[in-house]
Design an enzyme around this catalytic site. Structure first.
Site, PDB file in Angstrom:
ATOM      1  CG  ASP A 205      -2.181   1.055   1.557  1.00 34.61           C
ATOM      2  OD1 ASP A 205      -1.787   2.028   0.687  1.00 34.61           O
ATOM      3  OD2 ASP A 205      -2.309   1.537   2.424  1.00 34.61           O
ATOM      4  CD  GLN A 208      -0.816   7.963   3.892  1.00 33.77           C
ATOM      5  OE1 GLN A 208      -0.166   9.399   4.321  1.00 33.77           O
ATOM      6  NE2 GLN A 208      -2.192   8.734   3.928  1.00 33.77           N
ATOM      7  CB  CYS A 370      -8.291   4.631   8.334  1.00 33.02           C
ATOM      8  SG  CYS A 370     -10.189   4.974   8.336  1.00 33.02           S
TER       9      CYS A 370
END
Length: 412
Positions: A205, A208, A370
């Site tokens: 992922d 960020q 989250c």
């Protein structure tokens, strides 16, 4: 003599590109420190979106008329910009999606028929919910065992334990490049190398990480990498999934509909090749084109310059915040993370701090971000998160520190 960020770019000139930075909130000049949630958008990207709807708004890949051809060319050029930015081998390895969550679910759905109850899926303790829930759903469907790579008090993964967890049963590993809640940078190259040694595939992922550094997917040997455009000066509702060509060819389509087909009869449908197999329906055309424009904008500034300047901001803010009594900063030291500070002040709920800062025109994020497992690890309800971008300044940080001090005096 060491080169400083001031010699590389002019922050005031950069700030002039962002019209929202001129507005006031509650009568105070806006200080926007919620960049980890979404970055602001420069005028160049805004103009790109307006230009599409003003001059060549048409559906893509389907029309022979001029507007459709112009729109298709612009959209595919944007795909090529994404390919070049992340150094993918082929443009068709870039699937344009609605964002990171869509991208992750596409991969999770794709493995639903190839994972069995004998298999193990590893996910890190530092993940955003969007990189936890889809894998839980996959394990519920398949019976596979979900195992968690632990983290430590410094906000870093326990790599020794990760290595010990790997076995021939490990089929998939999921880890963020950078933690959204803490800013910690994970050693993804090492993680990928070790996972590949046991034959596991790795999804990273990158949502960020993308605003702060450029991931070279070939050099890192990444299997899957996900990004959302709105984290990197682009529009919301668009992002990308990078996948190695061979792996994407193996995965079944995620959605059925127009664009993703080669031929349709009531007896049988054959699917289009990459990337269209995963791009059913009319996409966010303006968003995709603007995604490419946003990458152009940030690359013109330069990611080395951005990283140098943002680290100065992070180091400065960390030191200033550390002078306030009863402040606890969660996560790694500045040299091990991107420009994010997650903190609390003893006796003050993060929501109360965030509300008072907003009254002063300072936008921060409060809550669990989250990433509830991280908050559970630290046994806290949430944090105040200040996240910086290359258009922020030390003067803004000074105002933020004064705001924190003022809010503290009001709440205690």
């Amino acid at each position: 003599m060491q080169t400083t960020s001031k010699q590389l770019f002019n922050v005031e000139a950069i700030r002039a590109d962002f019209p929202i930075l001129n507005r006031k909130i509650n009568g105070q000049p806006l200080i926007y420190f919620d960049n980890a949630a979404t970055s602001q958008t420069p005028q160049q990207v805004i103009d790109c979106i307006v230009d599409y709807y003003s001059n060549y708004n048409a559906n893509i890949h389907r029309g022979v008329h001029s507007l459709s051809q112009i729109a298709t060319d612009a959209y595919e050029k944007a795909r090529q910009k994404v390919q070049q930015h992340f150094n993918a081998k082929h443009a068709h390895e870039i699937i344009l999606t609605s964002g990171t969550t869509h991208s992750i679910n596409l991969v999770a759905n794709g493995y639903a028929k190839s994972i069995t109850e004998e298999d193990e899926v590893l996910v890190s303790a530092m993940e955003h919910h969007s990189n936890i829930v889809p894998w839980q759903m996959l394990c519920e469907k398949t019976g596979a065992n979900l195992k968690v790579i632990p983290m430590n008090e410094d906000g870093m993964l326990e790599i020794d334990q990760f290595e010990a967890m790997l076995s021939s049963k490990t089929k998939l590993v999921f880890v963020n490049h950078v933690s959204n809640a803490l800013g910690s940078i994970n050693p993804i190259k090492h993680i990928i190398t070790k996972a590949h040694e046991v034959g596991a595939k790795v999804l990273v992922d990158g949502a960020q990480a993308a605003p702060h550094l450029k991931a070279d997917v070939q050099e890192l040997d990444i299997d899957f990498y996900t990004v959302s455009a709105h984290k990197i000066c682009g529009p919301t509702g668009v992002g990308m999934l990078y996948g190695k060509e061979a792996l994407l060819e193996e995965l079944p389509p995620y959605q059925g509909g127009g664009e993703m087909i080669a031929e349709v009869t009531f007896e049988k449908t054959t699917y289009a090749g990459l990337p269209h197999k995963f791009e059913a329906g009319t996409p966010n055309i303006a968003g995709g084109i603007a995604f490419g424009e946003a990458l152009d904008y940030m690359n013109a500034i330069g990611f080395d310059a951005i990283a140098t300047y943002e680290h100065e901001l992070l180091d400065y803010a960390t030191k200033q915040l550390g002078t306030i009594e009863d402040v606890r900063i969660y996560g790694a030291k500045p040299e091990q993370k991107t420009a994010v500070i997650s903190f609390n002040i003893e006796g003050i709920h993060p929501y109360d701090m965030g509300t008072l800062l907003d009254k002063m025109g300072i936008a921060v994020r409060t809550g669990h971000h989250c990433a509830q497992p991280i908050m559970n690890f630290y046994k806290i309800p949430g944090t105040v998160r200040a996240s910086f971008s290359f258009y922020n300044t030390k003067t803004e940080i000074d105002r933020f520190i004064e705001g924190v001090k003022k809010a503290k005096s009001m709440l205690l």
